[in-house]
Motif scaffolding. Sequence first.
Motif, short mmCIF file in Angstrom:
data_model
loop_
_atom_site.label_atom_id
_atom_site.label_comp_id
_atom_site.label_asym_id
_atom_site.label_seq_id
_atom_site.Cartn_x
_atom_site.Cartn_y
_atom_site.Cartn_z
N TYR A 53 0.83 -1.20 0.00
CA TYR A 53 0.00 0.00 0.00
C TYR A 53 0.87 1.25 0.00
N SER A 54 1.96 1.23 0.74
CA SER A 54 2.87 2.37 0.81
C SER A 54 3.37 2.77 -0.58
N ARG A 55 3.59 1.80 -1.45
CA ARG A 55 4.06 2.09 -2.80
C ARG A 55 3.00 2.86 -3.60
N TYR A 56 1.73 2.58 -3.37
CA TYR A 56 0.67 3.34 -4.04
C TYR A 56 0.69 4.78 -3.56
N GLU A 57 0.80 4.95 -2.24
CA GLU A 57 0.76 6.29 -1.66
C GLU A 57 2.00 7.11 -2.03
N ALA A 58 3.11 6.43 -2.26
CA ALA A 58 4.35 7.11 -2.62
C ALA A 58 4.44 7.38 -4.13
N GLY A 59 3.50 6.85 -4.89
CA GLY A 59 3.52 7.06 -6.33
C GLY A 59 4.46 6.13 -7.07
N LEU A 60 4.90 5.07 -6.41
CA LEU A 60 5.81 4.12 -7.04
C LEU A 60 5.09 3.08 -7.87
N ARG A 61 3.79 2.92 -7.61
CA ARG A 61 2.97 1.98 -8.37
C ARG A 61 1.64 2.63 -8.71
N ASP A 62 1.13 2.28 -9.87
CA ASP A 62 -0.20 2.77 -10.26
C ASP A 62 -1.27 2.02 -9.50
N LEU A 63 -2.38 2.71 -9.24
CA LEU A 63 -3.50 2.09 -8.54
C LEU A 63 -4.29 1.20 -9.48
N PRO A 64 -4.45 -0.08 -9.15
CA PRO A 64 -5.35 -0.92 -9.94
C PRO A 64 -6.80 -0.45 -9.73
N THR A 65 -7.62 -0.71 -10.69
CA THR A 65 -9.02 -0.26 -10.62
C THR A 65 -9.73 -0.78 -9.38
N ASP A 66 -9.52 -2.04 -9.02
CA ASP A 66 -10.22 -2.58 -7.86
C ASP A 66 -9.78 -1.90 -6.57
N VAL A 67 -8.51 -1.52 -6.47
CA VAL A 67 -8.02 -0.81 -5.29
C VAL A 67 -8.60 0.60 -5.27
N LEU A 68 -8.65 1.25 -6.41
CA LEU A 68 -9.23 2.59 -6.51
C LEU A 68 -10.68 2.59 -6.04
N ILE A 69 -11.45 1.62 -6.49
CA ILE A 69 -12.86 1.52 -6.10
C ILE A 69 -12.99 1.27 -4.61
N ALA A 70 -12.17 0.37 -4.08
CA ALA A 70 -12.22 0.06 -2.64
C ALA A 70 -11.87 1.29 -1.80
N LEU A 71 -10.88 2.05 -2.24
CA LEU A 71 -10.51 3.27 -1.51
C LEU A 71 -11.61 4.32 -1.57
N ALA A 72 -12.25 4.45 -2.72
CA ALA A 72 -13.36 5.40 -2.84
C ALA A 72 -14.48 5.02 -1.88
N LYS A 73 -14.75 3.73 -1.75
CA LYS A 73 -15.78 3.28 -0.80
C LYS A 73 -15.35 3.53 0.64
N LEU A 74 -14.10 3.23 0.94
CA LEU A 74 -13.59 3.42 2.30
C LEU A 74 -13.71 4.87 2.73
N TYR A 75 -13.33 5.78 1.85
CA TYR A 75 -13.33 7.20 2.19
C TYR A 75 -14.63 7.91 1.83
N LYS A 76 -15.60 7.15 1.32
CA LYS A 76 -16.91 7.70 0.96
C LYS A 76 -16.77 8.90 0.02
N THR A 77 -16.00 8.69 -1.03
CA THR A 77 -15.76 9.72 -2.03
C THR A 77 -15.81 9.07 -3.41
N THR A 78 -15.46 9.81 -4.42
CA THR A 78 -15.49 9.27 -5.78
C THR A 78 -14.09 8.96 -6.28
N ALA A 79 -14.02 8.09 -7.25
CA ALA A 79 -12.75 7.79 -7.90
C ALA A 79 -12.21 9.06 -8.56
#
Length: 68
Positions: free
Chosen positions: A32-58
Amino acid sequence: MACYRRLRDLREDSDLTQTQVAAYLGMKQPQYSRYEAGLRDLPTDVLIALAKLYKTTADYILELSDDR
């Protein structure tokens, strides 16, 4: 794509640790740290899960919109 700062801000605003978010996503903290640091691109499923977690939009996470 500069959404990585927004990911960190959303996590910190929710008073969550990287370890907690990683557990929610079913991965280890270093991955997860690699996503936050910009070292890896976010896969679509992770993006959707994060949007749900934070109650926001992709679009907000991807900085395509400033509307939460």
